[in-house]
Design a protein around this motif. Structure first.
Motif, PDB file in Angstrom:
ATOM      1  N   GLU A   1       0.827  -1.203   0.000  1.00  0.00           N
ATOM      2  CA  GLU A   1       0.000   0.000   0.000  1.00  0.00           C
ATOM      3  C   GLU A   1       0.864   1.255   0.000  1.00  0.00           C
ATOM      4  N   ASP A   2       0.516   2.227  -0.838  1.00  0.00           N
ATOM      5  CA  ASP A   2       1.181   3.521  -0.841  1.00  0.00           C
ATOM      6  C   ASP A   2       0.860   4.250   0.465  1.00  0.00           C
ATOM      7  N   ILE A   3       1.832   4.958   1.019  1.00  0.00           N
ATOM      8  CA  ILE A   3       1.623   5.567   2.329  1.00  0.00           C
ATOM      9  C   ILE A   3       0.551   6.653   2.311  1.00  0.00           C
ATOM     10  N   LEU A   4       0.434   7.385   1.200  1.00  0.00           N
ATOM     11  CA  LEU A   4      -0.616   8.392   1.117  1.00  0.00           C
ATOM     12  C   LEU A   4      -1.988   7.736   1.043  1.00  0.00           C
ATOM     13  N   ASP A   5      -2.100   6.644   0.290  1.00  0.00           N
ATOM     14  CA  ASP A   5      -3.362   5.905   0.238  1.00  0.00           C
ATOM     15  C   ASP A   5      -3.742   5.398   1.620  1.00  0.00           C
TER      16      ASP A   5
ATOM     17  N   TYR B   1      13.851  -1.787  20.060  1.00  0.00           N
ATOM     18  CA  TYR B   1      13.296  -3.149  19.986  1.00  0.00           C
ATOM     19  C   TYR B   1      12.389  -3.376  18.790  1.00  0.00           C
ATOM     20  N   SER B   2      12.307  -2.435  17.851  1.00  0.00           N
ATOM     21  CA  SER B   2      11.448  -2.624  16.686  1.00  0.00           C
ATOM     22  C   SER B   2      11.938  -1.776  15.521  1.00  0.00           C
ATOM     23  N   ASP B   3      11.654  -2.261  14.289  1.00  0.00           N
ATOM     24  CA  ASP B   3      11.984  -1.479  13.099  1.00  0.00           C
ATOM     25  C   ASP B   3      10.782  -0.673  12.608  1.00  0.00           C
ATOM     26  N   GLU B   4       9.771  -0.502  13.457  1.00  0.00           N
ATOM     27  CA  GLU B   4       8.573   0.240  13.066  1.00  0.00           C
ATOM     28  C   GLU B   4       8.913   1.665  12.649  1.00  0.00           C
ATOM     29  N   ARG B   5       8.261   2.116  11.590  1.00  0.00           N
ATOM     30  CA  ARG B   5       8.349   3.505  11.168  1.00  0.00           C
ATOM     31  C   ARG B   5       6.931   4.061  11.097  1.00  0.00           C
ATOM     32  N   ILE B   6       6.777   5.343  11.371  1.00  0.00           N
ATOM     33  CA  ILE B   6       5.481   5.993  11.275  1.00  0.00           C
ATOM     34  C   ILE B   6       5.616   7.181  10.331  1.00  0.00           C
ATOM     35  N   GLU B   7       4.897   7.124   9.222  1.00  0.00           N
ATOM     36  CA  GLU B   7       4.886   8.198   8.236  1.00  0.00           C
ATOM     37  C   GLU B   7       3.833   9.229   8.647  1.00  0.00           C
ATOM     38  N   ILE B   8       4.207  10.513   8.642  1.00  0.00           N
ATOM     39  CA  ILE B   8       3.362  11.558   9.221  1.00  0.00           C
ATOM     40  C   ILE B   8       2.831  12.492   8.137  1.00  0.00           C
ATOM     41  N   PHE B   9       1.512  12.707   8.163  1.00  0.00           N
ATOM     42  CA  PHE B   9       0.855  13.575   7.190  1.00  0.00           C
ATOM     43  C   PHE B   9       0.026  14.635   7.893  1.00  0.00           C
ATOM     44  N   LEU B  10      -0.015  15.833   7.287  1.00  0.00           N
ATOM     45  CA  LEU B  10      -0.944  16.880   7.685  1.00  0.00           C
ATOM     46  C   LEU B  10      -2.078  16.887   6.667  1.00  0.00           C
TER      47      LEU B  10
ATOM     48  N   GLU C   1       7.540  23.197   2.322  1.00  0.00           N
ATOM     49  CA  GLU C   1       6.500  22.181   2.354  1.00  0.00           C
ATOM     50  C   GLU C   1       6.645  21.264   1.142  1.00  0.00           C
ATOM     51  N   ARG C   2       6.290  20.003   1.314  1.00  0.00           N
ATOM     52  CA  ARG C   2       6.260  19.046   0.215  1.00  0.00           C
ATOM     53  C   ARG C   2       4.848  18.522   0.108  1.00  0.00           C
ATOM     54  N   ARG C   3       4.112  19.021  -0.879  1.00  0.00           N
ATOM     55  CA  ARG C   3       2.731  18.599  -1.049  1.00  0.00           C
ATOM     56  C   ARG C   3       2.680  17.330  -1.893  1.00  0.00           C
ATOM     57  N   CYS C   4       1.547  16.644  -1.843  1.00  0.00           N
ATOM     58  CA  CYS C   4       1.435  15.385  -2.547  1.00  0.00           C
ATOM     59  C   CYS C   4       0.053  15.248  -3.156  1.00  0.00           C
ATOM     60  N   SER C   5      -0.021  14.478  -4.213  1.00  0.00           N
ATOM     61  CA  SER C   5      -1.292  14.229  -4.875  1.00  0.00           C
ATOM     62  C   SER C   5      -1.725  12.805  -4.609  1.00  0.00           C
ATOM     63  N   ALA C   6      -2.926  12.484  -5.015  1.00  0.00           N
ATOM     64  CA  ALA C   6      -3.470  11.153  -4.748  1.00  0.00           C
ATOM     65  C   ALA C   6      -2.698  10.062  -5.471  1.00  0.00           C
ATOM     66  N   THR C   7      -1.969  10.391  -6.524  1.00  0.00           N
ATOM     67  CA  THR C   7      -1.289   9.373  -7.320  1.00  0.00           C
ATOM     68  C   THR C   7       0.211   9.336  -7.085  1.00  0.00           C
ATOM     69  N   SER C   8       0.731  10.169  -6.206  1.00  0.00           N
ATOM     70  CA  SER C   8       2.181  10.272  -6.059  1.00  0.00           C
ATOM     71  C   SER C   8       2.696   9.359  -4.959  1.00  0.00           C
ATOM     72  N   ASN C   9       3.930   8.875  -5.147  1.00  0.00           N
ATOM     73  CA  ASN C   9       4.658   8.237  -4.063  1.00  0.00           C
ATOM     74  C   ASN C   9       5.388   9.330  -3.308  1.00  0.00           C
ATOM     75  N   VAL C  10       5.156   9.425  -1.999  1.00  0.00           N
ATOM     76  CA  VAL C  10       5.653  10.565  -1.246  1.00  0.00           C
ATOM     77  C   VAL C  10       7.036  10.272  -0.695  1.00  0.00           C
ATOM     78  N   GLU C  11       7.939  11.238  -0.834  1.00  0.00           N
ATOM     79  CA  GLU C  11       9.271  11.123  -0.265  1.00  0.00           C
ATOM     80  C   GLU C  11       9.606  12.412   0.452  1.00  0.00           C
ATOM     81  N   ASN C  12      10.563  12.355   1.360  1.00  0.00           N
ATOM     82  CA  ASN C  12      11.016  13.541   2.062  1.00  0.00           C
ATOM     83  C   ASN C  12      12.540  13.514   2.087  1.00  0.00           C
TER      84      ASN C  12
END
Length: 210
Positions: free
Chosen positions: A95-99, A128-137, A175-186
């Motif tokens: 799943e894409d992170i924006l989706d 103790y974990s490799d969890e990542r949390i992607e953050i969106f406004l 700011e880095r804005r994103c669209s519904a079809t983009s793969n988001v990177e920072n």
């Protein structure tokens, strides 16, 4: 055993790198994947590392035009009490992170957003974990009705005022804005604490100034 999700791949070339020699799955549940690795230390000795492999998650900061946040109240069994939380959830395979962010916002709060801003990534459990949390406004909110999971029980979403330290700081960041079809990177490096802080403060100031 080496692979794209292996800790030894992520630190390749670092003088402090610990290389995986052998991997064992200790427990594999619906959510948790507990692993035990035998690793080679930088000095050549061996050690054991136990950790939880996690598929990653997203968290959404939904901001109303007046600067208030949409939050929710949910019971968390491990701690035995309810918490006030931002909408968040696990990333499904492929799943894409924006989706994922769009899905979690709709499922948990019944809200959709027309304006999305990617703020960065955090690693909350590095010991103790490799969890990542992607953050969106999320801004430009409209109510469409929730679609919660069968086992998910939440109180109706509520609006809370932004913390003062977000709105009272003069730090800014592009700011880095994103669209519904983009793969988001920072471009910011995840170990830079100032990166996420600056992006969040800048986004908060932008939201409260509208």
């Amino acid at each position: 055993m080496r692979g794209i999700d292996s800790p030894e791949e992520k630190g390749a070339g670092d003088p402090l790198e610990e290389r995986c020699l052998e991997r064992e799955t200790v427990f594999l549940g619906r959510l948790l994947d507990v692993r035990r690795d035998r690793v080679r230390l930088p000095d050549g000795n061996e050690a054991t590392r136990e950790y939880i492999h996690h598929p990653g998650a997203v968290v959404v900061i939904p901001v109303l035009p007046d600067g208030r946040l949409i939050v929710e109240r949910q019971f968390r069994y491990p701690l035995g009490r309810a918490f006030i939380e931002l909408p968040a959830g696990k990333i499904d395979p492929g799943e894409d992170i924006l989706d994922c962010a769009r899905r979690e916002l709709r499922e948990e709060t019944g809200v959709e957003a027309s304006d999305w801003l990617y703020l960065g990534v955090m690693h909350p459990c590095i010991g103790y974990s490799d969890e990542r949390i992607e953050i969106f406004l999320a801004r430009g909110l409209s109510e469409v009705g929730h679609a919660r999971d069968e086992e998910e029980f939440l109180e109706p979403p509520m609006a809370r005022r932004l913390p003062r330290f977000f709105t009272g700081c003069g730090i800014s960041a592009p700011e880095r804005r994103c669209s519904a079809t983009s793969n988001v990177e920072n471009e910011c490096h995840p170990k830079s604490s100032n990166c996420l802080q600056k992006n969040l403060i800048a986004a908060s100031r932008s939201a409260t100034s509208k």
